[in-house]
Design a protein around this motif. Structure first.
Motif, PDB file in Angstrom:
ATOM      1  N   ALA A   1       0.829  -1.211   0.000  1.00  0.00           N
ATOM      2  CA  ALA A   1       0.000   0.000   0.000  1.00  0.00           C
ATOM      3  C   ALA A   1       0.859   1.255   0.000  1.00  0.00           C
ATOM      4  N   VAL A   2       1.927   1.257   0.805  1.00  0.00           N
ATOM      5  CA  VAL A   2       2.827   2.419   0.853  1.00  0.00           C
ATOM      6  C   VAL A   2       3.520   2.599  -0.498  1.00  0.00           C
ATOM      7  N   ALA A   3       3.934   1.485  -1.115  1.00  0.00           N
ATOM      8  CA  ALA A   3       4.556   1.552  -2.442  1.00  0.00           C
ATOM      9  C   ALA A   3       3.561   2.095  -3.473  1.00  0.00           C
ATOM     10  N   PHE A   4       2.325   1.614  -3.420  1.00  0.00           N
ATOM     11  CA  PHE A   4       1.275   2.050  -4.351  1.00  0.00           C
ATOM     12  C   PHE A   4       1.082   3.567  -4.264  1.00  0.00           C
ATOM     13  N   GLU A   5       1.073   4.085  -3.026  1.00  0.00           N
ATOM     14  CA  GLU A   5       0.905   5.521  -2.838  1.00  0.00           C
ATOM     15  C   GLU A   5       2.111   6.298  -3.374  1.00  0.00           C
ATOM     16  N   LEU A   6       3.315   5.773  -3.176  1.00  0.00           N
ATOM     17  CA  LEU A   6       4.509   6.437  -3.713  1.00  0.00           C
ATOM     18  C   LEU A   6       4.446   6.534  -5.235  1.00  0.00           C
ATOM     19  N   TRP A   7       3.927   5.494  -5.871  1.00  0.00           N
ATOM     20  CA  TRP A   7       3.856   5.466  -7.339  1.00  0.00           C
ATOM     21  C   TRP A   7       2.733   6.340  -7.903  1.00  0.00           C
ATOM     22  N   THR A   8       1.592   6.341  -7.222  1.00  0.00           N
ATOM     23  CA  THR A   8       0.377   6.938  -7.805  1.00  0.00           C
ATOM     24  C   THR A   8      -0.126   8.185  -7.095  1.00  0.00           C
ATOM     25  N   GLY A   9       0.304   8.395  -5.848  1.00  0.00           N
ATOM     26  CA  GLY A   9      -0.244   9.484  -5.050  1.00  0.00           C
ATOM     27  C   GLY A   9      -1.599   9.157  -4.461  1.00  0.00           C
ATOM     28  N   ILE A  10      -2.030   7.915  -4.606  1.00  0.00           N
ATOM     29  CA  ILE A  10      -3.346   7.471  -4.110  1.00  0.00           C
ATOM     30  C   ILE A  10      -3.147   6.416  -3.019  1.00  0.00           C
ATOM     31  N   TRP A  11      -3.854   6.604  -1.878  1.00  0.00           N
ATOM     32  CA  TRP A  11      -3.833   5.559  -0.851  1.00  0.00           C
ATOM     33  C   TRP A  11      -4.845   4.496  -1.257  1.00  0.00           C
ATOM     34  N   PRO A  12      -4.408   3.226  -1.401  1.00  0.00           N
ATOM     35  CA  PRO A  12      -5.287   2.183  -1.945  1.00  0.00           C
ATOM     36  C   PRO A  12      -6.290   1.635  -0.932  1.00  0.00           C
ATOM     37  N   ASP A  13      -7.153   0.786  -1.433  1.00  0.00           N
ATOM     38  CA  ASP A  13      -8.146   0.089  -0.606  1.00  0.00           C
ATOM     39  C   ASP A  13      -7.460  -1.116   0.048  1.00  0.00           C
ATOM     40  N   ILE A  14      -7.023  -0.945   1.301  1.00  0.00           N
ATOM     41  CA  ILE A  14      -6.255  -1.988   1.984  1.00  0.00           C
ATOM     42  C   ILE A  14      -7.086  -3.251   2.204  1.00  0.00           C
ATOM     43  N   GLU A  15      -8.352  -3.090   2.532  1.00  0.00           N
ATOM     44  CA  GLU A  15      -9.202  -4.273   2.755  1.00  0.00           C
ATOM     45  C   GLU A  15      -9.278  -5.128   1.496  1.00  0.00           C
ATOM     46  N   ARG A  16      -9.450  -4.488   0.363  1.00  0.00           N
ATOM     47  CA  ARG A  16      -9.517  -5.232  -0.899  1.00  0.00           C
ATOM     48  C   ARG A  16      -8.173  -5.888  -1.210  1.00  0.00           C
ATOM     49  N   MET A  17      -7.086  -5.178  -0.954  1.00  0.00           N
ATOM     50  CA  MET A  17      -5.757  -5.757  -1.181  1.00  0.00           C
ATOM     51  C   MET A  17      -5.578  -7.008  -0.319  1.00  0.00           C
ATOM     52  N   SER A  18      -6.029  -6.951   0.924  1.00  0.00           N
ATOM     53  CA  SER A  18      -5.941  -8.113   1.823  1.00  0.00           C
ATOM     54  C   SER A  18      -6.748  -9.283   1.288  1.00  0.00           C
ATOM     55  N   GLU A  19      -7.941  -8.991   0.780  1.00  0.00           N
ATOM     56  CA  GLU A  19      -8.797 -10.052   0.229  1.00  0.00           C
ATOM     57  C   GLU A  19      -8.121 -10.745  -0.950  1.00  0.00           C
ATOM     58  N   VAL A  20      -7.487  -9.949  -1.816  1.00  0.00           N
ATOM     59  CA  VAL A  20      -6.789 -10.507  -2.980  1.00  0.00           C
ATOM     60  C   VAL A  20      -5.645 -11.420  -2.525  1.00  0.00           C
ATOM     61  N   VAL A  21      -4.867 -10.954  -1.528  1.00  0.00           N
ATOM     62  CA  VAL A  21      -3.739 -11.743  -1.028  1.00  0.00           C
ATOM     63  C   VAL A  21      -4.217 -13.033  -0.380  1.00  0.00           C
ATOM     64  N   LEU A  22      -5.265 -12.941   0.432  1.00  0.00           N
ATOM     65  CA  LEU A  22      -5.799 -14.146   1.093  1.00  0.00           C
ATOM     66  C   LEU A  22      -6.308 -15.151   0.061  1.00  0.00           C
ATOM     67  N   GLU A  23      -6.922 -14.651  -1.001  1.00  0.00           N
ATOM     68  CA  GLU A  23      -7.388 -15.543  -2.064  1.00  0.00           C
ATOM     69  C   GLU A  23      -6.220 -16.227  -2.749  1.00  0.00           C
ATOM     70  N   GLN A  24      -5.132 -15.490  -2.964  1.00  0.00           N
ATOM     71  CA  GLN A  24      -3.919 -16.063  -3.558  1.00  0.00           C
ATOM     72  C   GLN A  24      -3.346 -17.150  -2.642  1.00  0.00           C
ATOM     73  N   LEU A  25      -3.333 -16.883  -1.349  1.00  0.00           N
ATOM     74  CA  LEU A  25      -2.781 -17.850  -0.390  1.00  0.00           C
ATOM     75  C   LEU A  25      -3.620 -19.121  -0.354  1.00  0.00           C
ATOM     76  N   ARG A  26      -4.933 -18.982  -0.484  1.00  0.00           N
ATOM     77  CA  ARG A  26      -5.804 -20.173  -0.466  1.00  0.00           C
ATOM     78  C   ARG A  26      -5.543 -21.070  -1.657  1.00  0.00           C
ATOM     79  N   ARG A  27      -5.091 -20.486  -2.746  1.00  0.00           N
ATOM     80  CA  ARG A  27      -4.839 -21.259  -3.970  1.00  0.00           C
ATOM     81  C   ARG A  27      -3.527 -22.015  -3.916  1.00  0.00           C
ATOM     82  N   LYS A  28      -2.628 -21.581  -3.047  1.00  0.00           N
ATOM     83  CA  LYS A  28      -1.274 -22.166  -3.026  1.00  0.00           C
ATOM     84  C   LYS A  28      -1.290 -23.519  -2.335  1.00  0.00           C
TER      85      LYS A  28
END
Length: 283
Positions: A256-283
């Motif tokens: 999230a901090v990297a995303f903000e450095l690149w874009t100037g936008i603070w991202p949706d952390i909850e959604r980012m967490s959901e994406v990561v958890l979904e990736q982990l479930r697939r592994k």
């Protein structure tokens, strides 16, 4: 990379070796789409022997920014135009921003971790007494950011005391360095205990970094590991009534901090967490 990269106005990436397991592309590309940004993120597997040429290639292509993961976090510093103060103290870079053709290196690991703590606690950390277990690269990032944030007290315990001393040397002598036996005696005084070691990581899931039978009431036990999602240590801590935080928070936070450095936008952390958890479930 598919059609998405052909439509992208800006390209971002990850340099590491290996990178096939990385969850960063899914996390960032989903967020670019959600924010309506015509950007694309791709993981590049770069052998350590080819790092200089890879950075030169990214510079020539005008890549807008990239993350850096093992084993390149230290070596990458030799090929950048400027390094942020916190990254200099930590001695490693995990995020690079292209500012008008100049590569600027940052380390978002520690800041991302502090962000995950603030999200978890819902309050500031200024009155916290904190113990950090381990003195490797992750510990250096976490301790540096917590020290700069400002907490009540900060202690490091590590099998090799000299490594912990090296972290303190770059920050301040207010940080306490404790041998394990002395730190264990003080376990009941800590509001937050952080495991930065690999103890408990798959496949060695039954090892625990710290005892849980004398934790302070309301103590938060934080493990930087996210495989497994809940380590044996965190399970034991919960059994003693402690609150817990796994390593997904730090991974998402640094992204999230990297995303903000690149874009100037603070991202949706909850959604980012959901994406990561979904990736982990697939592994």
């Amino acid at each position: 990379m598919g059609n998405n990269v052909l439509k992208a106005e800006k390209l971002f990436g990850l340099l590491g070796h290996p990178v096939g397991h990385s969850m960063s592309p899914a996390m960032h590309n989903d967020q670019f789409e959600k924010q309506g940004l015509p950007y694309f993120y791709h993981a590049f597997d770069v052998d350590p022997r080819d790092l200089k040429e890879a950075v030169e290639g990214m510079r020539a292509l005008g890549i807008s920014g990239f993350n850096v993961t093992v084993p390149h976090k230290v070596e990458i510093m030799s090929y950048l135009d400027e390094i942020d103060e916190e990254a200099q103290i930590i001695g490693a870079v995990n995020t690079v921003v292209n500012k008008k053709g100049r590569w600027i290196g940052y380390n978002t690991d520690g800041k991302g971790y502090v962000q995950s703590l603030l999200t978890k606690t819902g309050k500031g950390l200024h009155d916290y007494n904190i113990l950090v277990i381990g003195a490797g690269g992750a510990s250096r990032a976490v301790v540096t950011s917590l020290y700069k944030y400002g907490v009540q007290s900060l202690a490091i315990t590590n099998r090799t005391i000299s490594k912990a001393e090296n972290i303190r040397k770059n920050l301040g002598h207010e940080i306490e360095i404790l041998e394990k036996e002395k730190a264990e005696i003080k376990t009941g005084e800590y509001d937050l205990i952080i495991n930065t070691t690999s103890m408990g990581m798959s496949p060695h899931v039954n090892t625990i970094p710290w005892k849980t039978d004398v934790l302070k009431q309301g103590c938060l036990c934080s493990d930087l590991i996210y495989n497994p999602l809940k380590t044996t240590w965190l399970k034991e801590a919960e059994g003693q009534g402690a609150d817990t935080l796994n390593g997904v928070g730090m991974f998402v936070g640094q992204g999230a901090v990297a995303f903000e450095l690149w874009t100037g936008i603070w991202p949706d952390i909850e959604r980012m967490s959901e994406v990561v958890l979904e990736q982990l479930r697939r592994k």
